[in-house]
Write an enzyme that holds these catalytic residues in place. Sequence first.
Site, PDB file in Angstrom:
ATOM      1  CE  LYS A 294      -4.090  -2.079   2.115  1.00  0.00           C
ATOM      2  NZ  LYS A 294      -5.144  -1.980   3.117  1.00  0.00           N
ATOM      3  CG  ASP A 333      -8.406  -0.022   3.500  1.00  0.00           C
ATOM      4  OD1 ASP A 333      -9.251  -0.784   3.016  1.00  0.00           O
ATOM      5  OD2 ASP A 333      -7.184  -0.252   3.483  1.00  0.00           O
TER       6      ASP A 333
END
Length: 503
Positions: A294, A333
């Site tokens: 990420k 997220d």
Amino acid sequence: MTADPTRLICPLTAATIEGMRSAMAQAAAHGADMAEIRLDFLDPPPTPQQVADLVEHCPLPAIVTHRTAAQGGRYRGDEAPRLAALHAAARAGAAYVDVESDVPPSQWPSGPVIVSQHDFARRPADLADILARMDRSGAAVNKVAFASAGPQDALAALEGIRACRKPTMAIAMGEHGVASRILARKFNAFGTFASLDDAWASAPGQPTLAEMRSLYRWDSIGPRTQVFGVIGCPVGHSMSPAIHNAAFAAAGLDAVYVPLRIEPGAEHFNRFMDALLERPWLDARGLSVTIPHKENALTYVGAENCDELSRRIGAINTITISPQGRLAGDNTDYAAAIDALCGAMGIARPALAGRTVAVLGAGGAARAIVAALAHYRAATTIYNRTASRGAAIAQEFSCRNAALDPASAIDAEIVINCTPVGMHPKTDASPISSIAPAVKVVFDTIYNPLDTLLLRHAAQQGCLVVRGIDMFVNQAVAQFETWTGTPAPRDVMRRVVLERLRA
Ligand code: NAP
């Protein structure tokens, strides 16, 4: 290029003649287009008469292969009987006979030949030359298969298929190369191999017939299919391919979503992304990014091409690729977690201001959630096993921190678990041994199992519980909508996750 759609070829690797016959029938019943009869798996090696009988009784068009150990097969005998078996197969009417590239053409059987070459160590440096030589040979079909080190090898295989004049199979073996098998149909490869089930796979990374047809939407893949995927390590058990492929199907979109395993390290990530962007003909339009890439993804995409919250979090889980190859990064997220929490509590995001929240853990998920809580001015305390890691995030987002001690009572209105404690398979664990009376809401970001031990304790104490599946579905929905600009079929996506978790 062949005019026929790419064939799903089922390798038959039984050790007995009876086993081969039974496997042929199963392959036909499971929807294979062709069967590959692997003579080298038969023990003892078959006689020419047995080979002819197998070919004549095969309910599917048959490729007959008798692979030597040097080429990754099981045959260890003399060359003359091996070639005699292949000639018998051709005489009996095999659709194709597979002959390795080191067999002189003067010894090839008279029927259609697949000329093949295998490298179980790496992608050959001269892949393009190998395929060009095959393309000039008298074979009907070219085939190369090689071990892959990253999904860039799958892209090189697809490039090889595109470059050939004749029907071609180019397969990047192993988990890193799965995309070369699924996307073979987009590039009108001659065929791709798919096994009856995992036990029948003849090479690493080979999906099953059922996975190809129902998980990867094989029959709907065509030349204009847009490509999406999940980058991570590992990705073999990711639920994202199931969710996104089901969503594409429900929305009627010409798109497919594939697993892309990339080993840890920015150099591996960058190598794949460079290879992807060099090949605009892939029609790659979006990537989900998971552990451990990420942060690498944000660096590669460039902070200036990511939304402000992603920049504050320092990580993205979504890359969008424009038709011109421009990249944009998002972190879904963040919103996914906050919306799961606020939705369950029946409050709008700004109503988080001033509420006391305990975040357990200080990894990537915790970071995104703490950034969101800070943005909405909740009174957050981070509890982490490694105190220094918690302290660093606390300082960055102006909140408090403490050591995570399972025995200590955590006194906050909302508790959010962002550690993997309680996750499958260690489902009898909980990050905290008791829940203080002040706690009103417990959110566990773990989604496997659906109801963790922590959530079960919380429900027994009358707390409102928020399940990780809500966050998981929310982030997939947000990715789908970012990529496609159309509303996501949320119910379908949620059902897929529930089905897989309950399977
Ligand atoms: P991560 O970056 O590896 O961070 C893991 C965190 O958990 C670290 O703070 C680590 O503490 C702590 N931890 C690990 N093992 C522990 C143990 N045995 N006892 C106490 N603390 C422990 O992982 P992540 O990406 O943040 O993911 C964490 C969890 O969030 C995942 O397991 C997943 O279940 C969940 N998640 C859910 C979603 C969703 O969509 N629902 C999305 C992302 C993540 P140290 O700093 O001491 O190592």
